[in-house]
Design a protein around this motif. Structure first.
Motif, PDB file in Angstrom:
ATOM      1  N   ILE A 120      -2.047  14.576  -7.238  1.00 42.51           N
ATOM      2  CA  ILE A 120      -1.376  14.126  -6.037  1.00 42.51           C
ATOM      3  C   ILE A 120      -0.280  13.126  -6.401  1.00 42.51           C
ATOM      4  CG2 ILE A 120      -3.269  14.514  -4.419  1.00 42.51           C
ATOM      5  CD1 ILE A 120      -3.934  11.557  -4.656  1.00 42.51           C
ATOM      6  N   ALA A 121       0.706  13.065  -5.532  1.00 38.22           N
ATOM      7  CA  ALA A 121       1.760  12.057  -5.675  1.00 38.22           C
ATOM      8  C   ALA A 121       1.860  11.394  -4.316  1.00 38.22           C
ATOM      9  CB  ALA A 121       3.078  12.714  -6.049  1.00 38.22           C
ATOM     10  N   TYR A 122       1.900  10.091  -4.302  1.00 39.13           N
ATOM     11  CA  TYR A 122       1.948   9.383  -3.035  1.00 39.13           C
ATOM     12  C   TYR A 122       3.258   8.626  -2.922  1.00 39.13           C
ATOM     13  CZ  TYR A 122       0.584   6.459   0.860  1.00 39.13           C
ATOM     14  OH  TYR A 122       0.536   5.848   2.071  1.00 39.13           O
ATOM     15  N   ILE A 123       4.020   8.908  -1.859  1.00 37.02           N
ATOM     16  CA  ILE A 123       5.242   8.132  -1.685  1.00 37.02           C
ATOM     17  C   ILE A 123       5.222   7.440  -0.335  1.00 37.02           C
ATOM     18  CG2 ILE A 123       6.560   9.707  -3.150  1.00 37.02           C
ATOM     19  CD1 ILE A 123       8.203  10.488  -0.721  1.00 37.02           C
ATOM     20  N   ALA A 124       5.845   6.268  -0.304  1.00 34.72           N
ATOM     21  CA  ALA A 124       6.018   5.547   0.949  1.00 34.72           C
ATOM     22  C   ALA A 124       7.389   4.889   0.889  1.00 34.72           C
ATOM     23  CB  ALA A 124       4.928   4.507   1.126  1.00 34.72           C
ATOM     24  N   TYR A 125       8.082   4.935   1.995  1.00 36.07           N
ATOM     25  CA  TYR A 125       9.427   4.337   2.075  1.00 36.07           C
ATOM     26  C   TYR A 125      10.319   4.807   0.930  1.00 36.07           C
ATOM     27  CZ  TYR A 125       6.323   1.571   4.874  1.00 36.07           C
ATOM     28  OH  TYR A 125       5.353   1.194   5.760  1.00 36.07           O
ATOM     29  N   GLY A 126      10.205   6.086   0.601  1.00 40.62           N
ATOM     30  CA  GLY A 126      11.107   6.663  -0.388  1.00 40.62           C
ATOM     31  C   GLY A 126      10.744   6.378  -1.826  1.00 40.62           C
TER      32      GLY A 126
ATOM     33  N   LEU B 265       7.887   6.356  -5.078  1.00 40.89           N
ATOM     34  CA  LEU B 265       6.635   6.912  -5.568  1.00 40.89           C
ATOM     35  C   LEU B 265       5.695   5.753  -5.883  1.00 40.89           C
ATOM     36  CD1 LEU B 265       5.373   9.655  -6.405  1.00 40.89           C
ATOM     37  CD2 LEU B 265       6.047   9.090  -8.723  1.00 40.89           C
ATOM     38  N   LEU B 266       4.521   5.733  -5.226  1.00 39.52           N
ATOM     39  CA  LEU B 266       3.608   4.607  -5.429  1.00 39.52           C
ATOM     40  C   LEU B 266       2.458   4.945  -6.367  1.00 39.52           C
ATOM     41  CD1 LEU B 266       3.372   3.122  -1.842  1.00 39.52           C
ATOM     42  CD2 LEU B 266       4.893   2.479  -3.708  1.00 39.52           C
TER      43      LEU B 266
ATOM     44  N   HIS C  99     -15.751   0.061   8.227  1.00 41.82           N
ATOM     45  CA  HIS C  99     -15.455   0.247   6.818  1.00 41.82           C
ATOM     46  C   HIS C  99     -14.491  -0.863   6.422  1.00 41.82           C
ATOM     47  CE1 HIS C  99     -15.521   2.725   3.267  1.00 41.82           C
ATOM     48  NE2 HIS C  99     -14.207   2.800   3.250  1.00 41.82           N
ATOM     49  N   VAL C 100     -14.871  -1.716   5.485  1.00 40.03           N
ATOM     50  CA  VAL C 100     -13.978  -2.801   5.068  1.00 40.03           C
ATOM     51  C   VAL C 100     -13.812  -2.765   3.553  1.00 40.03           C
ATOM     52  CG1 VAL C 100     -14.527  -4.332   6.988  1.00 40.03           C
ATOM     53  CG2 VAL C 100     -15.867  -4.454   4.881  1.00 40.03           C
ATOM     54  N   GLY C 101     -12.685  -3.248   3.110  1.00 38.35           N
ATOM     55  CA  GLY C 101     -12.458  -3.229   1.671  1.00 38.35           C
ATOM     56  C   GLY C 101     -11.288  -4.098   1.281  1.00 38.35           C
ATOM     57  N   GLY C 102     -11.123  -4.311  -0.036  1.00 35.12           N
ATOM     58  CA  GLY C 102      -9.999  -5.111  -0.518  1.00 35.12           C
ATOM     59  C   GLY C 102      -9.804  -4.932  -2.003  1.00 35.12           C
ATOM     60  N   GLY C 103      -8.627  -5.299  -2.459  1.00 33.74           N
ATOM     61  CA  GLY C 103      -8.272  -5.129  -3.864  1.00 33.74           C
ATOM     62  C   GLY C 103      -8.840  -6.246  -4.724  1.00 33.74           C
ATOM     63  N   ASP C 104      -9.047  -7.405  -4.129  1.00 34.31           N
ATOM     64  CA  ASP C 104      -9.576  -8.540  -4.884  1.00 34.31           C
ATOM     65  C   ASP C 104     -11.044  -8.736  -4.523  1.00 34.31           C
ATOM     66  OD1 ASP C 104     -10.293 -11.023  -5.861  1.00 34.31           O
ATOM     67  OD2 ASP C 104      -8.258 -11.829  -5.640  1.00 34.31           O
TER      68      ASP C 104
ATOM     69  N   ALA D   5      -7.509   4.211  -0.458  1.00 32.60           N
ATOM     70  CA  ALA D   5      -6.514   3.927  -1.491  1.00 32.60           C
ATOM     71  C   ALA D   5      -5.105   3.978  -0.907  1.00 32.60           C
ATOM     72  CB  ALA D   5      -6.651   4.928  -2.638  1.00 32.60           C
ATOM     73  N   PHE D   6      -4.835   4.980  -0.055  1.00 36.78           N
ATOM     74  CA  PHE D   6      -3.485   5.123   0.505  1.00 36.78           C
ATOM     75  C   PHE D   6      -3.140   4.006   1.472  1.00 36.78           C
ATOM     76  CE2 PHE D   6      -3.556   9.899  -0.312  1.00 36.78           C
ATOM     77  CZ  PHE D   6      -3.123   9.672  -1.602  1.00 36.78           C
ATOM     78  N   ILE D   7      -4.111   3.669   2.313  1.00 34.85           N
ATOM     79  CA  ILE D   7      -3.814   2.618   3.284  1.00 34.85           C
ATOM     80  C   ILE D   7      -3.573   1.303   2.543  1.00 34.85           C
ATOM     81  CG2 ILE D   7      -4.851   1.260   5.154  1.00 34.85           C
ATOM     82  CD1 ILE D   7      -6.034   3.991   6.101  1.00 34.85           C
ATOM     83  N   HIS D   8      -4.324   1.102   1.487  1.00 38.03           N
ATOM     84  CA  HIS D   8      -4.141  -0.075   0.664  1.00 38.03           C
ATOM     85  C   HIS D   8      -2.734  -0.076   0.024  1.00 38.03           C
ATOM     86  CE1 HIS D   8      -5.128  -3.390  -1.865  1.00 38.03           C
ATOM     87  NE2 HIS D   8      -4.921  -2.693  -2.968  1.00 38.03           N
ATOM     88  N   LEU D   9      -2.352   1.095  -0.541  1.00 35.86           N
ATOM     89  CA  LEU D   9      -1.029   1.218  -1.177  1.00 35.86           C
ATOM     90  C   LEU D   9       0.090   0.957  -0.170  1.00 35.86           C
ATOM     91  CD1 LEU D   9      -1.453   4.397  -3.396  1.00 35.86           C
ATOM     92  CD2 LEU D   9      -0.954   2.077  -4.197  1.00 35.86           C
ATOM     93  N   MET D  10      -0.098   1.520   1.012  1.00 39.30           N
ATOM     94  CA  MET D  10       0.927   1.374   2.043  1.00 39.30           C
ATOM     95  C   MET D  10       1.114  -0.073   2.446  1.00 39.30           C
ATOM     96  SD  MET D  10       0.775   4.122   5.025  1.00 39.30           S
ATOM     97  CE  MET D  10       1.723   3.394   6.314  1.00 39.30           C
ATOM     98  N   GLY D  11      -0.032  -0.781   2.571  1.00 41.13           N
ATOM     99  CA  GLY D  11       0.019  -2.180   2.962  1.00 41.13           C
ATOM    100  C   GLY D  11       0.731  -3.016   1.916  1.00 41.13           C
ATOM    101  N   LYS D  12       0.608  -2.599   0.671  1.00 39.69           N
ATOM    102  CA  LYS D  12       1.224  -3.369  -0.407  1.00 39.69           C
ATOM    103  C   LYS D  12       2.734  -3.153  -0.513  1.00 39.69           C
ATOM    104  CE  LYS D  12      -0.930  -2.520  -4.259  1.00 39.69           C
ATOM    105  NZ  LYS D  12      -1.574  -2.578  -5.579  1.00 39.69           N
ATOM    106  N   SER D  13       3.168  -1.938  -0.154  1.00 36.55           N
ATOM    107  CA  SER D  13       4.595  -1.649  -0.322  1.00 36.55           C
ATOM    108  C   SER D  13       5.378  -2.248   0.836  1.00 36.55           C
ATOM    109  CB  SER D  13       4.825  -0.147  -0.372  1.00 36.55           C
ATOM    110  OG  SER D  13       4.517   0.400   0.868  1.00 36.55           O
ATOM    111  N   SER D  14       6.565  -2.690   0.508  1.00 41.53           N
ATOM    112  CA  SER D  14       7.366  -3.332   1.565  1.00 41.53           C
ATOM    113  C   SER D  14       8.110  -2.280   2.375  1.00 41.53           C
ATOM    114  CB  SER D  14       8.369  -4.283   0.934  1.00 41.53           C
ATOM    115  OG  SER D  14       9.247  -3.544   0.113  1.00 41.53           O
ATOM    116  N   ASP D  15       8.224  -2.560   3.632  1.00 41.31           N
ATOM    117  CA  ASP D  15       8.934  -1.637   4.518  1.00 41.31           C
ATOM    118  C   ASP D  15      10.433  -1.908   4.436  1.00 41.31           C
ATOM    119  OD1 ASP D  15       9.951  -0.133   6.522  1.00 41.31           O
ATOM    120  OD2 ASP D  15       8.370  -0.634   7.962  1.00 41.31           O
ATOM    121  N   ASN D  16      11.160  -0.941   3.895  1.00 45.31           N
ATOM    122  CA  ASN D  16      12.609  -1.175   3.802  1.00 45.31           C
ATOM    123  C   ASN D  16      13.363  -0.522   4.960  1.00 45.31           C
ATOM    124  OD1 ASN D  16      12.064   1.363   2.917  1.00 45.31           O
ATOM    125  ND2 ASN D  16      13.548   1.348   1.262  1.00 45.31           N
TER     126      ASN D  16
END
Lengths: 315, 375
Positions: free
Chosen positions: A204-210, A212-213, A263-268, A297-308
């Motif tokens: 899989i390849a995941y992209i957000a806001y153009g 590749l994450l 369902h709760v989770g976090g990276g740290d 994983a995706f929701i976490h990735l999305m939250g981390k990436s900045s919205d441009n």
């Protein structure tokens, strides 16, 4: 060129009216594999697929599709690529067989009749061949669209959200078809929003806001997100209240209710545990640590990436 | 019951949508104004300064006086004297003049003798409405033109009947039948309407239905798409031509003096030019409604400025130039020329070349506008 790569692009960039839709995207898809292309709405998936098949010209970047330059050899790429558009793009006022005959003639197929009837058989359309495409339901339209884009025996399939709006049974059949085609040696790049579909892909390849994450096999993408997650079961009327309290605590990156469970989770992990500690002794809550899902994983990735996109997304 | 609130909701939404569709908005606001100015000044159903050739075999004072009077009436513009009737005939066939005035030998002497000689005026009557004003003036002129010169001993000739007999010969349409003019013209109008509309919808429909994306991703060349879209309508255009020609002949009794084959050749060129215009609209319009509006916008001047409804010669110079840019203007001359005058290849060559030029220019624009990508 990496040996065995069907698609290999570097630094692909495309803007519309000053908005960067695809930003320096680099991607390699190995031959004969199914790659799931994921990302939120407006993340640039469709634009990327269109650049790969020559429908759009990249502003910058370079790359090859089946060993052909995407900037200069679009015409030759078109002959070997099957592209299934997001919106049904065959003629609704032609019958199934008329649509396929048209495509067969455009590609100048030798033994057109035989190939059309083969495609009809393969997708179970033979009995409906005289029906107008416009009269078909979503699932049958999607089969016809797939039949149309594999008719000329392409080496690469680009599928843009092929199963949007299709029932689970039809989706399952569709994926069986895709795996069959990949087994025959076809490379498939398929965009989707469905997590279960992503898990059917080799990669899989995941992209957000153009951008590749993440990319790789599903398990790897989940592991790399490094998430710790818990499922908390509570009384049905307490879940919403609990969700409100937990949201925004340090280390809590995702909170999602599932019926009477949360369902709760976090990276740290340390921070997450610290924030959850005050609630762990509550006898009304049942705690269970589980493994993160792809969706987490995706929701976490999305939250981390900045919205441009300050002006909202485009597709 | 009608609810004011619900009605307002609908009205506001409708206004927002109209405003967002720029082309429709400008068509509704700007175009009527433009058309008012354009057609208001261009159209003139009583044309003046109609080109007239004079064959003067007399070279006497009365002939000259008559020509001068015609010139002074503003209806006739004498473009030159020609030596023979054959040459005058050629000018009529080629559409270079509308009238030929034949002054017979000894005209002046016979007028002076009171013999009331005949004077022949030939008129190109393919468009009878275009010359009614001029002909009315001509018969008035006949009575008074020579008054000034009939002085002294000849004063007695001033009284009616006029001192010469005016004979009018309506060429190509002896009964001055309007149908002879309108029916062949209708062929051009019908072709313009259907051909432009059908093709203007062609690419727009692909785009609106989303099938364009699939078309672009296949290895089709723009020229293949364009020709593929046009050829079926060429066939339909020919069916229309055949139907109208049959009706013209059998129902309206319009003669077909010239060659039917030449007519079909000219029609092919005209049909192709119209289809190319439609295809170009198709590459500009964003949706089918816009395509229809553009077709209509093209159709109006085609009817009004081509010489179909109002005499071409009656229009001011700038309007004539606009008219020359429309394929229908040239086609009307070809159709009327072949059907009524029996024009041959040489007679229609210029008009055919003009249609071909329009076809090439418009096709180039269409090719440049057609995009192979979605950029």
């Amino acid at each position: 060129m990496t040996p065995g790569a069907a698609i290999e692009v570097e630094g692909l960039t495309k803007s519309f009216a000053g908005r960067v839709v695809v930003d320096r995207l680099s991607l390699a898809v190995p031959s004969g594999r199914i790659m799931g292309f994921l990302g939120p709405n407006g993340s640039g998936k469709t634009t990327t697929l269109r650049m790969l098949c020559g429908l759009l010209t990249p502003d910058s970047g370079r790359g090859t599709c089946l060993g052909l330059d995407i900037l200069t050899e679009a015409q030759r790429i078109k002959r070997q690529v099957g592209y299934m558009t997001q919106r049904f793009s065959l003629y609704e006022d032609l019958s199934i067989v008329e649509n396929l005959d048209f495509i067969g003639r455009v590609f100048g197929l030798a033994e057109r009749r035989r190939k059309v009837s083969q495609a009809l058989d393969r997708l179970g359309l033979t009995a409906r061949r005289r029906q107008l495409a416009g009269e078909l339901s979503g699932g049958w339209k999607q089969r016809l669209a797939l039949a149309a884009c594999i008719l000329h025996e392409p080496r690469l399939l680009l599928l843009d959200e092929p199963t949007a709006g299709v029932d689970p049974k039809a989706r399952r059949d569709f994926w069986a078809q895709i795996h069959g085609l990949a087994a025959d040696g076809m490379t498939v790049l398929v965009s989707t929003h469905y997590m279960d579909e992503a898990e059917r892909c080799h990669l899989i390849a995941y992209i957000a806001y153009g951008r590749l994450l993440a990319k790789g096999p599903v398990a790897q993408v989940i592991a790399e997100a490094g998430l710790s997650t818990f499922t908390i079961t509570a009384a049905a009327d307490k879940v919403a209240e609990l969700a409100d309290r937990l949201t925004g605590l340090p280390g809590v990156d995702l909170v999602a209710p599932f019926g009477s469970a949360l369902h709760v989770g976090g990276g740290d992990r340390e921070q997450l545990l610290a924030s959850l500690a005050p609630y762990r002794d509550n006898p009304a809550l049942v705690w269970r640590e589980d493994s993160a899902t792809l969706e987490d994983a995706f929701i976490h990735l999305m939250g981390k990436s900045s919205d441009n996109f300050s002006n909202g997304p485009v597709s | 019951m009608i609810s004011g609130g619900r009605l307002m909701a609908m009205i506001i939404k409708e206004f927002v949508q109209v405003r967002r569709d720029r082309l429709t908005f400008s068509m509704m606001v700007g175009i009527p104004l433009m058309q008012l100015v354009l057609f208001g000044f261009a159209i003139n159903s009583d044309p003046k300064h109609l080109p007239t050739a004079v064959v003067d075999a007399d070279h006497g004072p009365f002939g000259r006086a008559l020509v001068a009077a015609m010139q002074a009436s503003a209806y006739f513009a004498v473009t030159g004297e020609v030596d023979s009737e054959a040459e005058a005939d050629r000018l009529l066939v080629e559409d270079r003049v509308q009238f030929v005035v034949n002054i017979p030998p000894d005209f002046s002497r016979r007028v002076a003798r009171g013999e009331r000689p005949a004077l022949l005026v030939e008129a190109d009557a393919t468009d009878p409405a275009a010359m009614s004003g001029a002909l009315g003036t001509l018969s008035l002129l006949a009575e008074t033109a020579l008054d000034h010169d009939l002085g002294g001993p000849l004063a007695s000739l001033k009284a009616s009947p006029p001192p010469f007999e005016l004979r009018l010969h309506r060429r190509y349409n002896q009964e001055a039948s309007t149908q002879f003019n309108i029916v062949p013209g209708l062929m051009g109008v019908v072709l313009t309407m259907t051909m432009v509309i059908m093709t203007s919808l062609a690419v727009t429909r692909e785009r609106e239905r989303g099938t364009m994306e699939n078309l672009l991703v296949m290895p089709l060349r723009p020229i293949e798409v364009m020709l593929g879209k046009i050829v079926p309508y060429v066939v339909m255009g020919y069916v229309q031509v055949a139907v109208i020609l049959a009706a013209a002949r059998l129902v309206f009794g319009v003669p077909i003096v010239g060659s039917v084959w030449l007519l079909s050749l000219g029609s092919a060129l005209f049909i192709a030019a119209n289809l190319a215009v439609g295809f170009t609209f198709s590459t500009v319009a964003k949706n089918q409604l816009q395509a229809m509006q553009m077709s209509f916008f093209y159709f109006l001047p085609s009817i009004l400025l081509s010489g179909f409804m109002f005499p071409f010669r009656g229009m001011p110079r700038w309007a004539q130039l606009l008219g020359e840019a429309l394929p229908l203007t040239h086609y009307l001359r070809v159709v009327r020329g072949i059907m009524l005058k029996g024009d041959g290849v040489a007679d229609i060559a210029v008009e055919a070349a003009a249609m071909a030029a329009i076809l090439v220019v418009v096709s180039v624009i269409a090719m440049l506008r057609y995009r192979e990508t979605l950029d």
